[in-house]
Write an enzyme that holds these catalytic residues in place. Structure first.
Site, mmCIF file in Angstrom:
data_model
loop_
_atom_site.group_PDB
_atom_site.id
_atom_site.type_symbol
_atom_site.label_atom_id
_atom_site.label_comp_id
_atom_site.label_asym_id
_atom_site.label_seq_id
_atom_site.Cartn_x
_atom_site.Cartn_y
_atom_site.Cartn_z
ATOM 1 N N ALA A 127 0.985 -0.832 0.294
ATOM 2 C CA ALA A 127 0.019 -0.122 0.134
ATOM 3 C C ALA A 127 1.270 1.359 0.156
ATOM 4 C CB ALA A 127 -0.703 -0.031 1.060
ATOM 5 N N PRO A 131 -5.290 8.502 -3.585
ATOM 6 C CA PRO A 131 -6.287 9.371 -4.115
ATOM 7 C C PRO A 131 -5.244 10.920 -4.621
ATOM 8 C CG PRO A 131 -7.508 8.764 -2.236
ATOM 9 C CD PRO A 131 -5.604 8.306 -1.709
ATOM 10 N N GLU A 360 1.105 -0.077 -12.423
ATOM 11 C CA GLU A 360 2.506 -0.198 -11.922
ATOM 12 C C GLU A 360 3.693 0.315 -12.313
ATOM 13 O OE1 GLU A 360 4.312 -3.886 -10.786
ATOM 14 O OE2 GLU A 360 2.367 -4.951 -9.762
#
Length: 386
Positions: A127, A131, A360
């Site tokens: 993680a 946002p 990614e």
């Protein structure tokens, strides 16, 4: 210059191909039917059963070091494995894997997190995305404040793969607002963080994570305090060539399906395979598949030989994302109306492959990386051969 496979590489590749053909592909109709009912394609128990079956033949921990019970395969061999797994849309991966940064854990953390993850008894998630901080990872706002022997974490993460099913999270938080230093923490779900699944156009099911005054002990730090960003970049760069490798397998399978369909579908008295329009779509796709194959394998070969492969991996990721989406569009077109239905996997691949251009490292980030390396002299248009 040898472009062939060694006997060992061919043997492992062929075993995986056989396993996928015999054990994974037969599940495709069931998976499609479940997904049409908005159910998971494979249950956790079914996935574990497949992994156990593969483990009986020695396929466990493809890249996991042998000291931890894995196969310890190199980059090229791993790429060949991923290509074969990509030939089915069923979300299957061999067991025995763990995030590469978990191997920097201390001995207690290895017992609590690394080993259970390798054995499949725990699920992890990574993680860092927020946002307001996706491609710009240094802009994260989640904080961890020291309070005696504990840290208090507050913030929100988004688009976290496995975030809604993970038993623990490797979460990155700012621990020094003055310097912007980031630290990675291992946080059990029982510590109080919450997750919410995010619905996407494909079957990739990320989640948002919320941390509200989540307390963890100082011993929860993975690696060194303030050195988390280095760990994050190591995780992100662990093998970018593996994403286009899996897409390559999908493109191979779809092209084979399209050729079979074109040879059997008759219009105006002859198979559509005789139409120049169809032939050109197949020819372009085959050429792009071959180019992608060598981009993937060349960057993996560089990694195996200690050559800086970041430029090659970025090129493979960029080219793979763009061309896989073009190829799936052509293959759907060749299948006509049936390709657009959920009776065949083409439509599903059409939705699934789109994310390859985003996660990614977006296309735009890959282009920026490639161009910067060229302009700074860190890479050459002549490639690694010079």
């Amino acid at each position: 210059m040898d472009f062939g496979l060694s006997d060992e590489e061919r043997e492992i590749r062929d075993w995986v191909r056989t396993f996928v053909t015999r054990e994974v592909m037969p599940l495709e109709p069931t998976v499609l039917e479940r997904e049409r009912r908005h159910e998971p394609g494979l249950t956790r128990e079914e996935l574990r059963g497949l992994q156990d079956k593969a483990r009986q033949s020695g396929f466990f921990g493809v890249q996991t070091p042998e000291e931890y019970g894995g196969m310890g395969l190199g980059a090229v061999m791993t790429a060949l494995v991923e290509i074969e797994l990509g030939r089915s849309f069923v979300q299957f991966a061999f067991g025995g894997a763990a995030d590469n940064i978990l191997f920097v854990a201390n001995e207690q953390q290895k017992q609590d997190y690394l080993l259970p993850t390798i054995e499949g008894d725990k699920i992890s998630c990574f993680a860092i995305t927020e946002p307001g901080a996706g491609s710009d990872a240094r802009n994260i706002r989640t904080t961890a404040v020291r309070d005696g022997d504990e840290w208090v974490i507050n913030g929100e993460k988004t688009f976290i793969t496995k975030g809604d099913i993970a038993d623990f999270v490797m979460v990155f938080a700012v621990t020094d607002k003055t310097s912007g230093a980031v630290t990675c923490f291992l946080v059990d779900r029982e510590a109080g963080w919450k997750s919410e699944p995010i619905q996407t156009m494909g079957q990739w099911g990320p989640a948002s994570l919320v941390f509200e005054d989540v307390r963890v002990p100082h011993s929860a730090i993975l690696g060194e305090e303030g050195r988390g960003f280095e760990l994050a970049m190591r995780w992100i760069g662990r093998g970018r060539y593996l994403l286009p490798a899996r897409a390559l397998g999908a493109c191979e399978r779809m092209a084979e399906m399209a050729m079979e369909h074109a040879q059997n579908r008759v219009t105006f008295g002859e198979p559509i395979a005789q139409r120049q329009a169809i032939q050109w779509m197949l020819a372009d796709s085959a050429t792009e598949i071959e180019a992608l194959r060598w981009l993937v394998l060349a960057s993996a070969w560089q990694a195996d030989h200690g050559i800086d492969s970041r430029q090659g991996q970025s090129m493979a990721k960029l080219y793979g994302g763009i061309k896989a989406n073009e190829i799936v569009d052509r293959m759907l077109q060749i299948h006509g109306g049936m390709g657009y239905t959920r009776e065949l996997p083409i439509e599903r691949w059409y939705r699934e492959l789109r994310v390859l251009r985003i996660y990614e490292g977006t296309d735009e980030i890959q282009r920026r990386t490639i161009a910067r390396n060229l302009l700074a002299g860190h890479a050459s248009v002549r490639g690694h051969l010079g």
